[in-house]
Write an enzyme that holds these catalytic residues in place. Structure first.
Site, short mmCIF file in Angstrom:
data_model
loop_
_atom_site.label_atom_id
_atom_site.label_comp_id
_atom_site.label_asym_id
_atom_site.label_seq_id
_atom_site.Cartn_x
_atom_site.Cartn_y
_atom_site.Cartn_z
N TYR A 171 27.25 122.55 42.66
CA TYR A 171 26.45 122.12 42.35
C TYR A 171 24.73 121.92 43.12
CZ TYR A 171 24.67 117.42 40.08
OH TYR A 171 23.66 116.52 39.96
N ASP A 229 20.81 126.99 48.19
CA ASP A 229 19.94 126.04 47.99
C ASP A 229 20.67 124.82 49.38
OD1 ASP A 229 20.85 123.11 47.48
OD2 ASP A 229 21.93 123.66 45.11
N LYS A 246 17.05 115.45 50.16
CA LYS A 246 18.30 114.67 51.47
C LYS A 246 17.47 114.80 53.19
CE LYS A 246 22.31 115.95 48.61
NZ LYS A 246 23.27 114.52 48.26
N1 PMP Z 1 22.06 120.40 45.70
C1 PMP Z 1 23.26 120.25 46.08
C2 PMP Z 1 23.56 121.07 47.15
C3 PMP Z 1 23.48 119.05 46.13
O1 PMP Z 1 24.68 118.42 46.78
C4 PMP Z 1 22.36 118.03 45.42
C5 PMP Z 1 22.81 116.76 45.11
N2 PMP Z 1 24.16 115.94 46.09
C6 PMP Z 1 21.34 119.05 44.50
C7 PMP Z 1 21.56 119.59 44.97
C8 PMP Z 1 20.73 117.45 44.17
O2 PMP Z 1 20.45 116.81 44.67
P1 PMP Z 1 19.10 115.24 43.41
O3 PMP Z 1 20.46 115.04 43.51
O4 PMP Z 1 18.45 115.34 44.46
O5 PMP Z 1 18.55 116.17 42.74
#
Ligand code: PMP
Length: 426
Positions: free
Chosen positions: A144, A239, A267
């Site tokens: 994701y 990511d 995060k």
């Molecule tokens: N990439 C990863 C690996 C994530 O776990 C998340 C959110 N859990 C995101 C992108 C998206 O981040 P955001 O919710 O701050 O848009």
């Protein structure tokens, strides 16, 4: 334990907020029941509006790595807020943040701040496409990367939880340029490379996928991604929104020994305020406006409060050997789980790296999304609710990973051990 006030708030919320929540997994749909509403959060605990306290293994989905409302973050925020909440011109804290990121993560020569992990991956993809002048991208099943159109194809996290990993509302033409492959499958990747390698702009992945539980990568798979992307002039994007500044100073890439071309962060780097960042090779980053033709911008990007909170967290983590301490807490937590599970007589697989962990109710070793799907979701629901009733909060879905913070200690592990014994009794 009662949830009277939470229930009242949820009923009101349902009237004006779709599903009563501002992000879908919060609705508890995968586990049944109603969400509790937070009153406050401190250290390892979430407190709800009915005055129940929970040992929190969600940590606001990763950011609060020191624990909630930690002193260093509060001090930094108090100081920053007196100077103004947003400037719209550059500020010194942005320079401080960029210095820290570039020195902590050797593959990052230049970095740009944005407001969420979604923005970070979205902009990384656009940048890779602008740099290579190619359209196609590759992602992996169950990874994701936020709610980016081109990346909501066979996505993990909430998309997987609710059974629509391919979201409605995404133009077919956009999804058509996304090739989705099984994670850890060297053959499948090699095949696409030999057929289409020279037409691919980017390969994006969570180097340690944490949105279908927690999947550990085969080192040979990651090495293949690195060598093939180099050979075909493809931008390799890690990511690290979850793993960045959580698993090591230099993120998962430090542990795995692989340098991607671009990395996305979020995060932890925002200390609990809305933030994202992406960075990497200078020649690629220099394609961004105002230097180059790839447009990317943000009214609140580099926001001084987010910078102050993020810098405060990074300084504690870097300065006090935070990652070694987190690993120690992780080992203790794993022992608590393993002892409880061995007595339980149930099928299980426990996945952990540093301060991230996931319990699957299956005996299947977890290498990819198909393995994850063998997990017994009914057993997970039962486990989730017994833990919650006993003051322990894990994510309300089998497909999410759990987080530890520096505030988790003996007392919280004891509460967890007692709750697990109840969950696995009978
Ligand atoms: N990439 C990863 C690996 C994530 O776990 C998340 C959110 N859990 C995101 C992108 C998206 O981040 P955001 O919710 O701050 O848009």
């Amino acid at each position: 334990m009662h949830h009277t006030r939470s229930l009242e708030l949820f009923e009101q919320a349902l009237k004006n907020i779709p599903g009563g929540v501002n992000s879908p997994v919060r609705a508890f749909r995968a586990v049944g029941g109603n969400p509790f509403f937070a009153k406050s959060a401190k250290g390892a605990y979430l407190h709800d509006v009915d005055d129940n306290a929970y040992v929190d293994y969600v940590c606001t989905w990763g950011p609060s790595i020191l624990g909630h409302a930690s002193e260093p973050v509060l001090v930094a925020l108090r100081e920053a807020i007196e100077n103004g909440t947003s400037f719209g011109v550059p500020g010194a804290l942005e320079v401080e943040m960029a210095k820290r990121v570039c020195s902590a993560v050797p593959s990052v020569e230049k970095v740009r701040m944005c407001n969420s992990g979604t923005e970070a991956t979205m902009s990384s993809i656009r940048l890779a496409r602008g740099y290579t002048k190619r359209d196609r991208i590759i992602k992996f099943d169950g990874c994701y990367h936020g709610h980016v159109d081109a990346l909501l194809v066979k996505a993990g996290s909430g998309a997987l939880t609710f059974g629509y990993p391919d979201s409605a509302g995404i133009p077919r033409a956009v999804a058509a340029d996304t090739i989705c492959l099984p994670f850890n499958d060297l053959e499948a990747f090699q095949k696409v490379m030999s057929e289409l390698g020279d037409s691919i702009a980017a390969v994006i992945l969570e180097p340690i996928p944490a949105n279908a539980g927690l999947i550990l990568p085969d080192p040979a798979f990651l090495q293949l991604l690195r060598s093939e992307t180099q050979r075909h002039g493809i931008v390799l994007i890690f990511d690290e929104v979850m793993t960045g500044f959580r698993l090591a100073k230099g993120g998962a890439q430090e542990i795995l020994g692989i340098h991607p071309d671009l990395s996305a962060f979020g995060k932890v780097i925002g200390g609990g305020l809305p933030v994202g960042a992406f960075g990497g090779r200078a020649d690629i980053m220099n394609c961004l406006a105002p230097l180059g033709p790839v447009y990317q911008a943000g009214t609140l990007s580099g926001n001084p409060l987010a910078m102050a909170a993020g810098i405060a967290q990074l300084d504690v983590l870097f300065g006090e050997d935070g990652f070694a301490r987190l690993e120690k807490i992780g080992v203790q937590l794993e022992t608590v789980y393993r002892e409880a599970l061995e007595k339980s007589g149930r099928p299980w697989t426990f996945s952990r790296i540093g301060s991230m962990f996931c319990l699957y109710f299956t005996q299947q070793p977890i290498r990819n999304l198909d393995d994850v799907k063998t997990a017994d979701l009914e057993a997970f629901r039962n486990y989730f609710h017994v833990l919650l009733e006993n003051n322990v909060y894990v994510p309300p879905s089998q497909f999410e990973t759990c987080f530890l913070s520096l505030s988790h200690g003996e007392r919280e592990l004891q509460t967890t051990s007692e709750a697990l014994a109840k969950a696995f009794a009978g």
